[in-house]
Design a protein around this motif. Structure first.
Motif, PDB file in Angstrom:
ATOM      1  N   SER A 148       0.862  -1.192   0.000  1.00 38.61           N
ATOM      2  CA  SER A 148       0.000   0.000   0.000  1.00 38.61           C
ATOM      3  C   SER A 148       0.883   1.221   0.000  1.00 38.61           C
ATOM      4  O   SER A 148       1.889   1.250   0.720  1.00 38.61           O
ATOM      5  CB  SER A 148      -0.867   0.003   1.262  1.00 38.61           C
ATOM      6  N   MET A 192      -2.272  11.751  -1.253  1.00 36.87           N
ATOM      7  CA  MET A 192      -3.076  10.607  -0.789  1.00 36.87           C
ATOM      8  C   MET A 192      -2.635  10.137   0.598  1.00 36.87           C
ATOM      9  O   MET A 192      -1.761  10.732   1.217  1.00 36.87           O
ATOM     10  CB  MET A 192      -2.933   9.449  -1.778  1.00 36.87           C
ATOM     11  N   GLU A 248      -4.773  13.564   2.487  1.00 33.90           N
ATOM     12  CA  GLU A 248      -6.156  13.100   2.313  1.00 33.90           C
ATOM     13  C   GLU A 248      -6.671  12.665   3.705  1.00 33.90           C
ATOM     14  O   GLU A 248      -5.919  12.184   4.528  1.00 33.90           O
ATOM     15  CB  GLU A 248      -6.097  11.884   1.385  1.00 33.90           C
ATOM     16  N   HIS A 282      -3.988   9.969  -8.483  1.00 37.23           N
ATOM     17  CA  HIS A 282      -3.445   8.627  -8.726  1.00 37.23           C
ATOM     18  C   HIS A 282      -2.067   8.632  -9.384  1.00 37.23           C
ATOM     19  O   HIS A 282      -1.452   7.562  -9.497  1.00 37.23           O
ATOM     20  CB  HIS A 282      -4.444   7.802  -9.549  1.00 37.23           C
TER      21      HIS A 282
END
Ligand code: F6P
Length: 361
Positions: A148, A192, A248, A282
């Motif tokens: 991740s 993110m 985020e 992304h």
């Protein structure tokens, strides 16, 4: 014949392919069978499963993402979904599984493990002809690898992909600094990380950001005044631009979403400055893995197989304190394995602390 299945699940991350490669090659090196499970738990449920050979994993370490596909799968959250998945595994006599993904994916794996024996009994009772009775009561052996970009699993110092994401964030912000300096602008940049401020904080240090907002912080009432004071101070010292990073998952004191647009308007209400916002999105997750993520993927993949196929002194499958379900973690520079139960308990605890604002700053 021992069979090992390998899959990726949840958000992809650069370096996952290295982990898959190591799992496949180490399994084949031991003369066992290895299956590639495609498209995450969705593919496990529907049987998108192919047997791997030595060249299935050639030429992939430099490629980002997951070459076998990944997904977020709601069906696997249900008992019926997990039963379909288990059936595919029983039919292939695949009793060893490596799951590469974030905490949600590892929680799914744990649920499968919890239901495994019950599902097995049901499948045999239903009289599926493809099942070999010799496998009645067979245990599932499970190993998780944390893949991740968020680096939000407390038991491993690094998750696969976070180094590459940071590299990409820094590279992007370095580019923004050049245009920001030319125009003397302020850039507010969203990164993110879901509920975890790791990407925001560490990239902030590396790009000399003037201010970082991260989800674990408790925002003071007068945050905007403090922010603008800080920006003015560094401008007086000669800085021609400002970089503000927002992780985020940041929320204000009322629990409302806190984003770049909001910060921009608060600055504009207080200062005469040109402010621009950028969400890196992304782009942070895609792209080539760094050397560190390639190496980490390879080390974790190799150790996952070693752990799965561990035998005791009599050559029997090892059944120790790990309850046949563990996670491969990095501690300092050393690979260690932890029980899956413990890892998930710690993650839950940490998430609770973030939610209730008890995080050690
Ligand atoms: O968990 C990785 C991650 O990139 C998070 O940082 C982000 O919140 C989420 O996945 C985005 O998910 P999706 O690709 O499904 O939009």
């Amino acid at each position: 014949q021992v069979s090992v299945g390998v899959m990726t699940s949840g958000g992809d991350s650069p370096g996952m392919n290295s982990a898959i490669r190591a799992v496949v090659r180490e399994t084949l090196r031991r003369n066992y069978r290895c299956y590639l499970i495609r498209e995450g738990y969705a593919g496990l449920i529907s049987g998108k499963i192919d047997e791997a050979n030595w060249s299935s994993v050639a030429n992939i370490t430099h490629i980002g993402g997951s070459f076998i596909g990944t997904s977020r799968c709601d069906e696997f959250r249900t008992y019926d979904g997990r039963k379909k998945a288990a059936k595919q595994m029983y039919e292939r006599q695949m009793f060893n599984l490596v799951v590469i993904g974030g905490d949600g994916s590892l929680t799914g794996a744990q649920k499968l493990k919890e239901d495994w024996m019950k599902i097995g009994e049901e499948l045999f009772a239903e009289g599926n002809i493809k099942l070999d009775v010799a496998n009645k009561g067979r245990e599932l052996r499970l190993v998780g690898i944390v893949g991740s970009i968020d680096n939000d699993c407390i038991e491993t110092d690094k998750s696969i992909g976070s180094d590459s994401a940071l590299h990409r964030i820094c590279e992007s912000i370095d580019g923004l600094v050049m245009t920001a300096q030319s125009h003397q602008r302020i850039f507010v940049i969203e990164v993110m990380g879901r509920h975890c401020g790791y990407l925001a904080l560490t990239s902030g240090i590396a790009v000399e950001a003037d201010f970082v907002f991260y989800p674990e912080m408790s925002l003071e009432e007068n945050w905007a005044d403090k922010l603008c004071q800080q920006l003015e101070t560094v401008r007086k010292l000669g800085k021609r631009h400002n970089i503000i990073i927002i992780g985020e998952g940041c929320k204000n004191a009322k629990g409302e979403k806190f984003d770049a647009k909001l910060v921009k308007s608060e600055i504009e209400n207080r200062m005469t400055a040109e402010v621009r916002t950028v969400s890196l999105g992304h782009l942070q997750r895609g792209g080539t893995p760094t050397f560190l993520d390639r190496l980490l993927g390879l080390r974790m993949g190799y150790n996952a197989v070693k752990e799965l196929l561990r035998v005791d002194k009599d050559g029997k499958p090892f059944t120790g304190s790990q309850n046949n379900a563990s996670v491969i973690c990095l501690r300092g520079h050393t690979i260690k394995q932890q029980s899956l139960d413990k890892v998930l308990r710690k993650v839950e605890q940490a998430n609770d602390e973030i939610k209730h604002g008890n995080v050690e700053k």
